[in-house]
Scaffold this motif. Structure first.
Motif, PDB file in Angstrom:
ATOM      1  N   GLN A  29      16.150  16.777  35.082  1.00  0.00           N
ATOM      2  CA  GLN A  29      16.161  17.128  33.658  1.00  0.00           C
ATOM      3  C   GLN A  29      17.475  17.992  33.346  1.00  0.00           C
ATOM      4  N   THR A  52      15.452  16.967  21.972  1.00  0.00           N
ATOM      5  CA  THR A  52      16.872  16.407  21.694  1.00  0.00           C
ATOM      6  C   THR A  52      17.018  15.428  20.422  1.00  0.00           C
ATOM      7  N   LYS A  79       9.760  16.201  30.559  1.00  0.00           N
ATOM      8  CA  LYS A  79      10.646  15.307  30.200  1.00  0.00           C
ATOM      9  C   LYS A  79      10.341  14.754  28.702  1.00  0.00           C
ATOM     10  N   PHE A 108      20.071  16.437  30.345  1.00  0.00           N
ATOM     11  CA  PHE A 108      20.080  17.182  29.026  1.00  0.00           C
ATOM     12  C   PHE A 108      20.628  18.561  28.926  1.00  0.00           C
ATOM     13  N   ILE A 113      11.347  17.619  26.196  1.00  0.00           N
ATOM     14  CA  ILE A 113      12.872  17.702  26.148  1.00  0.00           C
ATOM     15  C   ILE A 113      13.498  16.546  25.358  1.00  0.00           C
ATOM     16  N   ARG A 114      13.150  15.343  25.778  1.00  0.00           N
ATOM     17  CA  ARG A 114      13.377  14.086  25.002  1.00  0.00           C
ATOM     18  C   ARG A 114      13.213  14.317  23.456  1.00  0.00           C
ATOM     19  N   PHE A 166      17.738  22.595  25.591  1.00  0.00           N
ATOM     20  CA  PHE A 166      16.711  21.767  25.549  1.00  0.00           C
ATOM     21  C   PHE A 166      15.846  22.070  26.780  1.00  0.00           C
ATOM     22  N   VAL A 167      16.286  21.984  27.764  1.00  0.00           N
ATOM     23  CA  VAL A 167      15.377  21.953  28.949  1.00  0.00           C
ATOM     24  C   VAL A 167      14.580  23.312  28.704  1.00  0.00           C
ATOM     25  N   GLY A 195      12.039  23.170  25.819  1.00  0.00           N
ATOM     26  CA  GLY A 195      11.005  21.930  26.386  1.00  0.00           C
ATOM     27  C   GLY A 195       9.996  22.840  27.237  1.00  0.00           C
TER      28      GLY A 195
END
Length: 196
Positions: free
Chosen positions: A110, A145, A138, A114, A141-142, A118-119, A122
């Motif tokens: 990740q 984002t 994951k 990213f 995080i997505r 965001f990591v 998340g």
């Protein structure tokens, strides 16, 4: 492991120790490779009728020489909130003991895909919501984002509320005055006519 002109894989690192001895169990369709010392199953393969082939289990390609503990420490060290990262990793290890290496690898990936904000965010949200898997991290995080592309979001601290207190709202409402018109404006409507 060589058997009848074919090579069958065992986990990477099996033969690091000199003098490692394995045993084979063969039936009509399967070849099973055992560790002679402790009886641990090292590999199970379908027998090949061809010659000169490499029959390989993709799980045998994983590098098992790097310890899980070292890998966990390295992964935890990447996060700003290392206590949360430790909680997350220990829960993953408890939930997926056989797949912990895969889980850690996915978490580590990740950082390549990213931005770190965001990591880190998340991870925080996953721990808060008790979502303990690399794929859920994951997805979180997505989500963060994609949300940030549409509207700004507060990632670490909650912003103070910008809502007026109720008593101020009532004062604003009470100060509203309706527009005043003369009675002549409404007479045509009351008499059934229209005023164009």
């Amino acid at each position: 492991m060589l058997y009848l002109s074919n090579r069958y894989s065992v986990p990477l690192g099996t033969y690091h120790a000199l003098g490692k001895v394995v045993q084979l169990k063969i039936d009509q369709t399967r070849l099973i490779i055992y560790d002679s010392e402790n009886g641990e199953t090292l590999g199970k393969h379908n027998l090949s009728k061809e010659k000169g082939k490499l029959i390989q289990d993709k799980n045998h390609l994983r590098d098992r020489t790097k310890g899980i503990s070292a890998m966990m420490e390295s992964t935890i060290g990447k996060f700003e909130a290392q206590v949360l990262a430790q909680i997350f990793m220990l829960e993953i290890k408890k939930k997926y003991p056989r797949y912990i290496r895969d889980q850690l690898q996915l978490v580590n990936q990740q950082w390549n895909h990213f931005p770190s904000i965001f990591v880190n965010s998340g991870l925080k949200l996953c721990v808060e919501k008790r979502l303990f898997s690399a794929s859920e991290l994951k997805d979180m995080i997505r989500f963060l984002t994609e949300s940030a592309q549409h509207e700004p979001i507060e990632l670490f601290e909650e912003s103070p509320a910008k809502i007026k207190p109720l008593d101020e709202q009532l004062n604003d409402i009470l100060e509203i005055k309706p527009s005043i018109r003369s009675l002549e404006t409404y007479l045509p409507f009351l008499e059934g006519g229209t005023n164009n």
